[in-house]
Write an enzyme that holds these catalytic residues in place. Structure first.
Site, short mmCIF file in Angstrom:
data_model
loop_
_atom_site.label_atom_id
_atom_site.label_comp_id
_atom_site.label_asym_id
_atom_site.label_seq_id
_atom_site.Cartn_x
_atom_site.Cartn_y
_atom_site.Cartn_z
N ARG A 35 33.86 2.35 -56.38
CA ARG A 35 32.65 2.60 -57.16
C ARG A 35 31.55 3.27 -56.35
O ARG A 35 30.78 4.06 -56.89
CB ARG A 35 32.14 1.28 -57.76
CG ARG A 35 33.01 0.83 -58.91
CD ARG A 35 32.58 -0.46 -59.49
NE ARG A 35 33.26 -0.69 -60.75
CZ ARG A 35 33.12 -1.79 -61.48
NH1 ARG A 35 32.32 -2.75 -61.06
NH2 ARG A 35 33.76 -1.92 -62.62
N LYS A 206 48.08 -10.49 -70.62
CA LYS A 206 47.89 -11.02 -71.98
C LYS A 206 47.72 -9.96 -73.06
O LYS A 206 47.01 -8.98 -72.88
CB LYS A 206 46.63 -11.90 -71.98
CG LYS A 206 46.80 -13.15 -71.16
CD LYS A 206 45.88 -14.21 -71.67
CE LYS A 206 44.86 -14.59 -70.64
NZ LYS A 206 43.53 -14.72 -71.02
N GLY A 358 40.67 -1.73 -63.58
CA GLY A 358 41.18 -3.04 -63.19
C GLY A 358 42.43 -3.03 -62.33
O GLY A 358 42.54 -2.28 -61.36
N GLY A 381 36.18 -3.67 -67.86
CA GLY A 381 35.90 -3.92 -69.28
C GLY A 381 35.48 -2.66 -70.01
O GLY A 381 35.89 -2.42 -71.15
C1 3PG Z 1 32.57 -4.70 -64.13
O1 3PG Z 1 32.86 -5.06 -62.98
O2 3PG Z 1 33.41 -4.66 -65.06
C2 3PG Z 1 31.18 -4.20 -64.40
O3 3PG Z 1 30.45 -4.06 -63.23
C3 3PG Z 1 30.47 -5.07 -65.40
O4 3PG Z 1 30.30 -6.35 -64.87
P1 3PG Z 1 30.07 -7.59 -65.85
O5 3PG Z 1 31.39 -7.88 -66.52
O6 3PG Z 1 29.61 -8.71 -64.95
O7 3PG Z 1 29.03 -7.21 -66.85
#
Ligand code: 3PG
Length: 401
Positions: A35, A206, A358, A381
């Site tokens: 990042r 999942k 992820g 996410g």
């Molecule tokens: C992540 O790591 O998916 C983002 O930085 C968002 O983080 P959060 O799920 O704590 O909002």
């Protein structure tokens, strides 16, 4: 979307940049720089244009209180080293307190000021829900004299928080950075307008994490490949023995619905035809290759026939989107499925290959194929919600002026 290329003369101007510097840190040491590296093109460009940069980001979930381990302090030297300029970090638990305001005022051209974790203030996550949050968003915008705001925090784009959405209300000009632009291009436009054949590969533990992703992608792809733990919910739904494999009983009907939807849409839906099963969840456990999971055993990877089947399905693909590993790739004995699929995707000629967030990003990096992919998302996410076809608040707020 308006981007930093649309900014006119910003020489000598303060520019507030929202990045996603929510990186894993252990004992003060950053474990993964994706990042941070992802933010560099935008920061370099803004420096080239002579702006005074004020950077902000959240880190973890401190619940509105300073937590030392979640300070953004370790990010400053990493940025300084990569950009070759001084990066001042302001250790201000109020984030926009007096010390920060003063340093922002004193900032010179080509200098960078990094603010403390925006979530040290509980208002950060309450934008649109209370007035204090609105005030916090305003304070953040005032740091750049309510001028230019650049949102480059794709990882946070699925959140409507003060520092990415709230500030846009108080800044005169809101644009996206290069990272955000790239993510929108590859996760959004590629999926909406794919070169065909379009193959999606979904894995991970999942089904419940990917419900809307599966549903949305079935409207777009030619082939959907399923692996990882979630394949066992599909297998069980079709009446197969899945032993002690991960299985979400409450998602069996959903899995059947998706199998039917694939038939209706004439999408080729591929599920594992053999497996590597193990006794215990460990690399040292006894394991074997089977066509059907035995009672008391768990499927931890796709088997060799499945690897061949999936590789064949990938041949000639022009667009591939991949989210989620094919097995427990952290354990060497169960990493082969993920490795082989990774290789097959990396070897595709003239294809756009997008790795969506992820675990799959970790897998691709660990297995050494990162350079061979067209785009590796910095969102977890956020990339999933994008693949669900949702409008992300961070993306839509960026050009609301
Ligand atoms: C992540 O790591 O998916 C983002 O930085 C968002 O983080 P959060 O799920 O704590 O909002």
């Amino acid at each position: 979307k308006k981007t930093i290329d649309d900014l006119n003369d910003i020489k000598g101007q303060k520019v507030l940049v929202r990045c996603d510097f929510n990186v894993p840190i252990k004992d003060g040491v950053i474990q993964n720089y994706n990042r941070i590296d992802g933010a560099l093109p935008t920061l370099k460009k803004l420096l080239e244009k002579g702006a005074k940069l004020i950077l902000c980001s959240h880190m973890g979930k401190p619940k509105g209180e300073p937590v030392r381990e979640l300070s953004l302090a370790p990010v400053a030297p990493a940025l300084a080293q990569r950009l070759g300029v001084a990066v001042k970090f302001v250790s201000d638990p109020q984030v926009t307190g007096e010390s920060t305001k003063k340093l922002a005022q004193q900032l010179k051209e080509n200098e960078i000021l990094l603010l403390e974790n925006t979530r040290y203030r509980e208002e950060e996550t309450k934008y649109g829900k209370d007035e204090a949050a609105d005030k916090y968003a305003k304070e953040l915008a005032e740091l750049c004299d309510n001028g230019v705001f650049v949102d480059d925090a794709f990882g946070t784009a699925h959140r409507a928080h003060c520092s990415n959405v709230g500030v846009t209300k108080y800044c005169i000009e809101n644009v996206v950075g290069y990272l955000m632009e790239k993510e929108i291009k590859f996760l959004g436009e590629t999926v909406e307008n794919p070169a065909r054949p379009f193959v999606a590969i979904l894995g991970g533990a999942k089904v419940s994490d990917k419900i809307n992703v599966i549903n949305n992608l079935l409207d777009k792809v030619d082939t959907l490949i399923i692996g990882g733990g979630m394949a066992y919910t599909f297998a069980r739904a079709q009446g197969e023995e899945t032993g002690s494999s991960l299985c979400e009983e409450d998602k069996l009907d959903y899995a059947l619905d998706m199998i039917r939807k694939a038939e209706d849409k004439k999408v080729k839906l591929l599920l594992p035809v053999d497996h590597v099963e193990g006794k215990e969840f460990s690399n040292e456990t006894e394991f074997k290759i089977v066509d059907h999971i035995d009672k008391g055993w768990s499927g931890f990877d796709i088997g060799p026939k499945t690897i061949e089947l999936y590789k064949k399905a990938l041949e000639g693909a022009k667009t591939v989107v991949w989210n989620g590993p094919m097995g427990v790739f952290e354990f060497e004995n169960f990493a082969k499925g993920t490795l082989e699929i990774c290789k097959a995707v990396a070897d595709l000629k003239d294809a756009v290959t997008v790795i969506g967030g992820g675990d799959s990003v970790n897998a691709v990096k660990r297995l050494g194929f990162a350079d061979k992919m067209t785009h590796i998302s910095t969102g977890g996410g956020a990339s999933l919600e994008f693949l669900e076809g949702k409008e992300l608040p961070g993306v839509s707020a960026a050009d609301n002026k």
